[in-house]
Write a protein that holds these residues in place. Structure first.
Motif, PDB file in Angstrom:
ATOM      1  N   LEU A  51       0.822  -1.216   0.000  1.00  9.96           N
ATOM      2  CA  LEU A  51       0.000   0.000   0.000  1.00  9.96           C
ATOM      3  C   LEU A  51       0.852   1.261   0.000  1.00  9.96           C
ATOM      4  N   VAL A  52       2.063   1.179   0.578  1.00 11.24           N
ATOM      5  CA  VAL A  52       2.932   2.364   0.569  1.00 11.24           C
ATOM      6  C   VAL A  52       3.285   2.740  -0.871  1.00 11.24           C
ATOM      7  N   SER A  53       3.586   1.710  -1.688  1.00 11.40           N
ATOM      8  CA  SER A  53       3.864   1.991  -3.113  1.00 11.40           C
ATOM      9  C   SER A  53       2.643   2.583  -3.785  1.00 11.40           C
ATOM     10  N   ALA A  54       1.458   2.037  -3.439  1.00 11.20           N
ATOM     11  CA  ALA A  54       0.233   2.547  -4.054  1.00 11.20           C
ATOM     12  C   ALA A  54       0.075   4.027  -3.745  1.00 11.20           C
ATOM     13  N   ILE A  55       0.365   4.420  -2.491  1.00  9.66           N
ATOM     14  CA  ILE A  55       0.233   5.834  -2.127  1.00  9.66           C
ATOM     15  C   ILE A  55       1.304   6.662  -2.818  1.00  9.66           C
ATOM     16  N   VAL A  56       2.557   6.175  -2.767  1.00  4.68           N
ATOM     17  CA  VAL A  56       3.665   6.977  -3.290  1.00  4.68           C
ATOM     18  C   VAL A  56       3.525   7.193  -4.792  1.00  4.68           C
ATOM     19  N   VAL A  57       3.154   6.148  -5.535  1.00  2.63           N
ATOM     20  CA  VAL A  57       3.181   6.265  -6.997  1.00  2.63           C
ATOM     21  C   VAL A  57       1.841   6.718  -7.562  1.00  2.63           C
ATOM     22  N   THR A  58       0.730   6.293  -6.951  1.00  6.67           N
ATOM     23  CA  THR A  58      -0.556   6.605  -7.571  1.00  6.67           C
ATOM     24  C   THR A  58      -1.304   7.726  -6.861  1.00  6.67           C
ATOM     25  N   TYR A  59      -1.657   7.504  -5.583  1.00  9.02           N
ATOM     26  CA  TYR A  59      -2.469   8.519  -4.909  1.00  9.02           C
ATOM     27  C   TYR A  59      -1.714   9.843  -4.784  1.00  9.02           C
ATOM     28  N   ARG A  60      -0.441   9.757  -4.445  1.00 12.30           N
ATOM     29  CA  ARG A  60       0.355  10.983  -4.323  1.00 12.30           C
ATOM     30  C   ARG A  60       1.496  10.992  -5.317  1.00 12.30           C
ATOM     31  N   GLY A  61       1.201  10.558  -6.541  1.00 19.64           N
ATOM     32  CA  GLY A  61       2.238  10.461  -7.562  1.00 19.64           C
ATOM     33  C   GLY A  61       2.855  11.797  -7.904  1.00 19.64           C
ATOM     34  N   LEU A  62       2.062  12.862  -7.785  1.00 17.50           N
ATOM     35  CA  LEU A  62       2.576  14.185  -8.123  1.00 17.50           C
ATOM     36  C   LEU A  62       3.704  14.574  -7.164  1.00 17.50           C
ATOM     37  N   ASP A  63       3.557  14.202  -5.872  1.00 21.43           N
ATOM     38  CA  ASP A  63       4.623  14.453  -4.899  1.00 21.43           C
ATOM     39  C   ASP A  63       5.905  13.760  -5.327  1.00 21.43           C
ATOM     40  N   THR A  64       5.749  12.504  -5.812  1.00 22.29           N
ATOM     41  CA  THR A  64       6.921  11.733  -6.217  1.00 22.29           C
ATOM     42  C   THR A  64       7.604  12.375  -7.410  1.00 22.29           C
ATOM     43  N   LEU A  65       6.793  12.924  -8.323  1.00 26.80           N
ATOM     44  CA  LEU A  65       7.374  13.634  -9.471  1.00 26.80           C
ATOM     45  C   LEU A  65       8.215  14.810  -8.967  1.00 26.80           C
ATOM     46  N   GLY A  66       7.678  15.543  -7.967  1.00 29.58           N
ATOM     47  CA  GLY A  66       8.438  16.649  -7.396  1.00 29.58           C
ATOM     48  C   GLY A  66       9.708  16.181  -6.718  1.00 29.58           C
ATOM     49  N   GLU A  67       9.605  15.022  -6.043  1.00 30.06           N
ATOM     50  CA  GLU A  67      10.748  14.473  -5.321  1.00 30.06           C
ATOM     51  C   GLU A  67      11.872  14.109  -6.283  1.00 30.06           C
ATOM     52  N   VAL A  68      11.483  13.459  -7.390  1.00 32.23           N
ATOM     53  CA  VAL A  68      12.479  13.097  -8.400  1.00 32.23           C
ATOM     54  C   VAL A  68      13.120  14.358  -8.980  1.00 32.23           C
TER      55      VAL A  68
END
Lengths: 234, 117
Positions: A51-68
């Motif tokens: 579920l952590v991956s689900a949150i990081v990549v899908t639900y809050r994917g925009l945050d991950t884009l910013g992080e990258v």
């Protein structure tokens, strides 16, 4: 002397606040509303076992884009600050060769470490781990190479190629979600598949593979720049 | 169990704070920042802990109407972000340390007085 006393005073104050926090802490007995939503519907909507991956990549994917992007900017700033001309490099610098153990371990371990890193980011939707962790493992393989041979030259054009291709692919997959599914970075552009298998969770593993490659390239680049710094004439 | 982890996290934050303010060697100050970071991450994960909760990795699809007994996955996702940002900040600080050393040939924080008056 006064400075030391002030520091101790401040630390005691912060410690007092922490003590208060600690005393009032009690582990929750039920999930908060947001967490309950993810726990109830995360597996059904995203199809990922982790579920952590689900949150990081899908639900809050925009945050991950910013992080990258933050990691990319960090790597760019570091290479800008530590920029050197090739003629500044000290060709005559003598380096004591690495020990037999380190050399043999590098030959044996580097392919295995890269393989483990790739395994971690391919299985990011099923097991603990994911793109960032897998990328960090790959970068540690590069660090091992530099430990054994400080004069090793990392091919920066390959790294820049991998990094930009995976960055663009991440955004393209996200934009495909805008056209073919519910919104930006929606993973349902591919079938969700059977829960708990490698080919499940739609586009999530694909996005995580690109994140893994990008993070691995960026961290290797940082390690390479910092390692080359010692070859510069002083 | 969660109390031990919470104490560890808070103690790491205090140790990091002490190091940032007290230590003179700039390399060690960077390490103190990393300690501070780790402490905050541990505290954040502990706050998301649920009594008798499992890791937020499901082995089968939850049946309709039941909530799986897992800990809060949101702080864990946030800490994942925070770790990566912390790594970037550490790398950047180490770069500046290298540059500062090149300039003054010293790692003592007291020899950098250019912005002090």
């Amino acid at each position: 002397m006064l400075k030391k006393i002030l520091i101790l005073f401040l630390l005691a104050g912060v410690g007092l606040i922490f003590f208060d926090l600690f005393q009032s802490y009690q582990s929750a007995s039920e999930l908060t509303t947001t967490a309950k939503y993810y726990a109830d519907n995360g597996a059904k909507e995203v199809g990922a076992a982790n579920l952590v991956s689900a949150i990081v990549v899908t639900y809050r994917g925009l945050d991950t884009l910013g992080e990258v992007s933050i990691l990319f900017v960090t790597a760019a700033i570091i290479s800008f600050v530590l920029k050197h001309k090739p003629e500044e490099e000290d060709k005559n610098r003598v380096i004591k060769p690495a020990s037999e153990i380190l050399n043999t371990a590098t030959v044996f371990l580097t392919p295995v470490m890269i393989m483990v890193g790739i395994y971690i980011f391919i299985n990011g939707h099923l097991t603990p781990g994911g793109g960032f962790q897998g990328g960090a493992v790959i970068a540690s393989a590069v660090l091992l190479i530099f430990l054994a041979n400080p004069k090793f030259h990392l091919n920066h054009s390959i790294i820049a190629f991998v990094e930009s291709i995976s960055g663009v692919a991440f955004v393209v997959v996200g934009a495909l979600g805008l056209i073919m599914a519910g919104g930006f970075l929606d993973n349902r552009i591919l079938g969700l598949g059977e829960f708990g298998t490698l080919f499940s969770a739609g586009a999530l593993p694909i996005i995580y593979i690109f994140i893994g490659l990008k993070v691995g390239a960026e961290l290797s680049n940082i390690v390479g720049i910092l390692a080359q710094e010692q070859n510069i004439k002083n | 169990m969660e109390y031990i982890i919470l104490i560890t996290g808070l103690a790491l934050i205090l140790m990091g704070l002490y190091g940032i303010m007290y230590i003179k060697n700039i390399f060690r100050i960077v390490i103190a920042f990393a300690l501070f970071d780790t402490g905050i991450n541990i505290v954040m994960v502990t706050i998301g802990y649920l009594r008798n909760g499992m890791a937020p990795i499901l082995d089968k699809m939850p049946t309709e109407g039941t909530t799986p007994a897992i800990v809060d996955p949101v702080p864990q996702a946030l800490v994942l972000t925070s770790i990566v940002i912390g790594l970037g900040v550490s790398a950047l600080m180490l770069t500046y340390v290298l540059k500062l050393y090149e300039d003054k040939k010293s790692l003592d924080i007291n020899s950098f007085k250019d912005l002090k008056w």
